[in-house]
Design a protein around this motif. Structure first.
Motif, short mmCIF file in Angstrom:
data_model
loop_
_atom_site.label_atom_id
_atom_site.label_comp_id
_atom_site.label_asym_id
_atom_site.label_seq_id
_atom_site.Cartn_x
_atom_site.Cartn_y
_atom_site.Cartn_z
N VAL A 33 0.90 -1.07 0.18
CA VAL A 33 -0.11 -0.03 0.04
C VAL A 33 0.78 1.24 0.05
O VAL A 33 2.18 1.18 0.28
CB VAL A 33 -0.84 -0.06 1.07
CG1 VAL A 33 -2.02 -1.34 1.23
CG2 VAL A 33 -0.27 0.04 2.41
N ARG A 34 0.13 2.52 -0.36
CA ARG A 34 1.03 3.65 -0.34
C ARG A 34 1.34 4.04 1.24
O ARG A 34 0.50 3.56 1.91
CB ARG A 34 0.14 4.74 -1.09
CG ARG A 34 0.15 4.55 -2.51
CD ARG A 34 -0.63 5.70 -3.21
NE ARG A 34 -1.76 5.90 -2.74
CZ ARG A 34 -3.04 5.45 -3.12
NH1 ARG A 34 -2.85 4.65 -4.33
NH2 ARG A 34 -4.08 5.77 -2.70
N GLU A 35 2.20 4.83 1.37
CA GLU A 35 2.54 5.39 2.68
C GLU A 35 1.36 5.81 3.35
O GLU A 35 1.47 5.55 4.74
CB GLU A 35 3.64 6.41 2.56
CG GLU A 35 4.37 6.56 4.02
CD GLU A 35 5.55 7.57 3.86
OE1 GLU A 35 5.79 8.21 4.71
OE2 GLU A 35 6.27 7.37 2.72
N ASN A 36 0.49 6.62 2.68
CA ASN A 36 -0.51 7.29 3.69
C ASN A 36 -1.67 6.49 3.93
O ASN A 36 -2.49 6.69 4.39
CB ASN A 36 -0.98 8.65 2.86
CG ASN A 36 -1.75 8.18 1.41
OD1 ASN A 36 -1.55 7.11 0.96
ND2 ASN A 36 -2.61 9.00 0.83
N GLU A 37 -1.49 5.12 3.20
CA GLU A 37 -2.60 4.13 3.58
C GLU A 37 -2.20 3.05 4.73
O GLU A 37 -3.10 2.31 5.03
CB GLU A 37 -2.80 3.08 2.42
CG GLU A 37 -3.55 4.07 1.13
CD GLU A 37 -3.76 3.20 -0.20
OE1 GLU A 37 -4.69 3.20 -0.59
OE2 GLU A 37 -2.83 2.61 -0.64
N ARG A 38 -0.89 3.34 5.03
CA ARG A 38 -0.61 2.26 6.38
C ARG A 38 -1.49 2.40 7.49
O ARG A 38 -2.00 3.71 7.50
CB ARG A 38 0.83 2.81 6.53
CG ARG A 38 1.95 2.21 5.59
CD ARG A 38 3.20 2.97 5.86
NE ARG A 38 4.40 2.54 5.41
CZ ARG A 38 5.51 3.10 5.15
NH1 ARG A 38 5.65 3.91 6.11
NH2 ARG A 38 6.29 2.50 4.44
N TRP A 39 -1.93 1.80 8.09
CA TRP A 39 -2.79 1.91 9.23
C TRP A 39 -2.28 2.81 10.27
O TRP A 39 -2.89 3.54 10.90
CB TRP A 39 -3.25 0.60 9.75
CG TRP A 39 -2.57 -0.20 10.88
CD1 TRP A 39 -1.63 -1.33 10.49
CD2 TRP A 39 -2.15 0.00 12.13
NE1 TRP A 39 -0.96 -1.76 11.63
CE2 TRP A 39 -1.21 -1.12 12.53
CE3 TRP A 39 -2.54 0.79 13.21
CZ2 TRP A 39 -0.66 -1.05 13.92
CZ3 TRP A 39 -1.99 0.84 14.55
CH2 TRP A 39 -1.19 -0.11 14.73
N LEU A 90 -2.43 -11.35 -0.16
CA LEU A 90 -2.27 -11.78 1.28
C LEU A 90 -2.35 -10.47 2.16
O LEU A 90 -2.97 -10.65 3.21
CB LEU A 90 -0.75 -12.27 1.34
CG LEU A 90 -0.10 -12.59 2.52
CD1 LEU A 90 -0.98 -13.68 3.49
CD2 LEU A 90 1.48 -12.78 2.40
N HIS A 91 -1.65 -9.36 1.70
CA HIS A 91 -1.67 -8.34 2.57
C HIS A 91 -2.96 -7.46 2.65
O HIS A 91 -3.48 -7.27 1.46
CB HIS A 91 -0.42 -7.61 2.56
CG HIS A 91 0.61 -8.14 2.81
ND1 HIS A 91 1.59 -8.87 2.15
CD2 HIS A 91 1.25 -8.38 4.29
CE1 HIS A 91 2.31 -9.53 2.87
NE2 HIS A 91 2.43 -9.20 3.90
N PRO A 92 -3.23 -6.62 3.78
CA PRO A 92 -4.53 -5.87 3.66
C PRO A 92 -4.30 -4.69 2.74
O PRO A 92 -3.33 -4.27 2.66
CB PRO A 92 -4.75 -5.55 5.21
CG PRO A 92 -3.99 -6.52 5.94
CD PRO A 92 -2.77 -7.06 5.13
N SER A 93 -5.42 -4.29 2.04
CA SER A 93 -5.43 -2.89 1.46
C SER A 93 -5.67 -1.92 2.42
O SER A 93 -5.78 -1.92 3.54
CB SER A 93 -6.55 -3.19 0.39
OG SER A 93 -7.69 -3.13 0.95
N GLY A 94 -5.40 -0.52 1.83
CA GLY A 94 -5.81 0.57 2.67
C GLY A 94 -7.03 0.55 3.17
O GLY A 94 -7.26 1.19 4.09
N SER A 95 -8.20 0.36 2.22
CA SER A 95 -9.49 0.12 2.76
C SER A 95 -9.63 -0.65 4.02
O SER A 95 -10.19 -0.73 4.69
CB SER A 95 -10.37 -0.20 1.73
OG SER A 95 -10.21 -1.37 1.06
N MET A 96 -9.01 -1.96 3.99
CA MET A 96 -8.92 -2.89 5.25
C MET A 96 -8.35 -2.13 6.19
O MET A 96 -8.73 -2.21 7.59
CB MET A 96 -8.26 -4.05 4.96
CG MET A 96 -8.30 -5.03 6.22
SD MET A 96 -9.67 -5.36 6.91
CE MET A 96 -10.39 -6.78 5.98
N TYR A 97 -7.25 -1.38 6.25
CA TYR A 97 -6.54 -0.89 7.14
C TYR A 97 -7.48 0.32 7.73
O TYR A 97 -7.48 0.65 9.06
CB TYR A 97 -5.20 -0.24 6.75
CG TYR A 97 -4.05 -1.19 6.57
CD1 TYR A 97 -4.01 -2.23 7.59
CD2 TYR A 97 -3.31 -1.10 5.64
CE1 TYR A 97 -2.90 -3.27 7.41
CE2 TYR A 97 -2.28 -1.98 5.41
CZ TYR A 97 -2.12 -3.17 6.20
OH TYR A 97 -0.94 -4.01 6.19
#
Length: 196
Positions: free
Chosen positions: A21-27, A175-182
């Motif tokens: 994900v993009r940096e601003n999408e990290r939880w 495998l890894h969550p998307s920004g919307s999941m975060y």
């Protein structure tokens, strides 16, 4: 950086690093933005186990103290078949690292449960039921660990199961969550933990 805003250290693995994900999408970044904190310092790398996180912290340039610290770690311990006992002992080492770094009190450390990757397409041929069962054991350990040390705890594992029905909650590696999941995780963290 605005020193008048609370500082935040996020410790973990691919989930805190935000693999795919993009940096601003990290939880951790989404959470800091919601709470008007400083941009988080993230010490996390895809693939890290607890022991690798400990090593990573030891060579990182840390501030002397932080207003908030998060910890989400353990999925790679499970993935590599490491022992539960080593996970428990490493968590105690991490507690001894975090407590001197948190500025005010132990409640300003919050532990996040490990998501269940057993429901992802990536895990389809890797015994998903065993993955889920083992991660449940890991999460019981990190939950007990949080309570024993007076840390806050947020369980996002059930939310991670939403990716089974909606592939938009995963990035391209399936495998890894998307920004919307975060974002869903952040909403749950904001409901569960006290940030004052």
């Amino acid at each position: 950086m605005d020193d008048s805003k609370p500082s935040y250290l996020a410790l973990g693995d691919s989930y805190s690093f935000g693999e795919g994900v993009r940096e601003n999408e990290r939880w951790p970044t989404q959470l800091a933005q919601k709470l008007d904190w400083q941009t988080p310092q993230i010490i996390a790398t895809t693939g890290w186990t607890t022991s690798e996180l400990i090593d990573g912290i030891s060579i990182s340039e840390l501030d002397t103290s932080y207003d908030w610290i998060s910890l989400l770690i353990g999925v790679n311990n499970q993935y590599r078949g490491q022992s539960i006992k080593s996970y428990q002992s490493d968590l105690e080492i991490l507690a001894n690292i975090m407590l001197p770094l948190v500025r005010h009190k132990s409640q300003q450390v919050f532990v996040i449960s490990i998501p269940d990757y057993g429901i992802t397409p990536f895990a389809r041929d890797k015994n998903p039921q065993r993955i889920s069962q083992e991660l449940s054991q890991y999460n019981q350990i990190n939950k007990n660990f949080a309570f024993q040390h007076g840390f806050q705890y947020c369980d996002i594992t059930q939310l991670s199961l939403k990716a089974k029905q909606n592939k938009d909650y995963l990035v391209d590696d399936q495998l890894h969550p998307s920004g919307s999941m975060y974002k869903i995780w952040v909403d749950e963290i904001l409901k569960t933990c006290l940030f004052s």
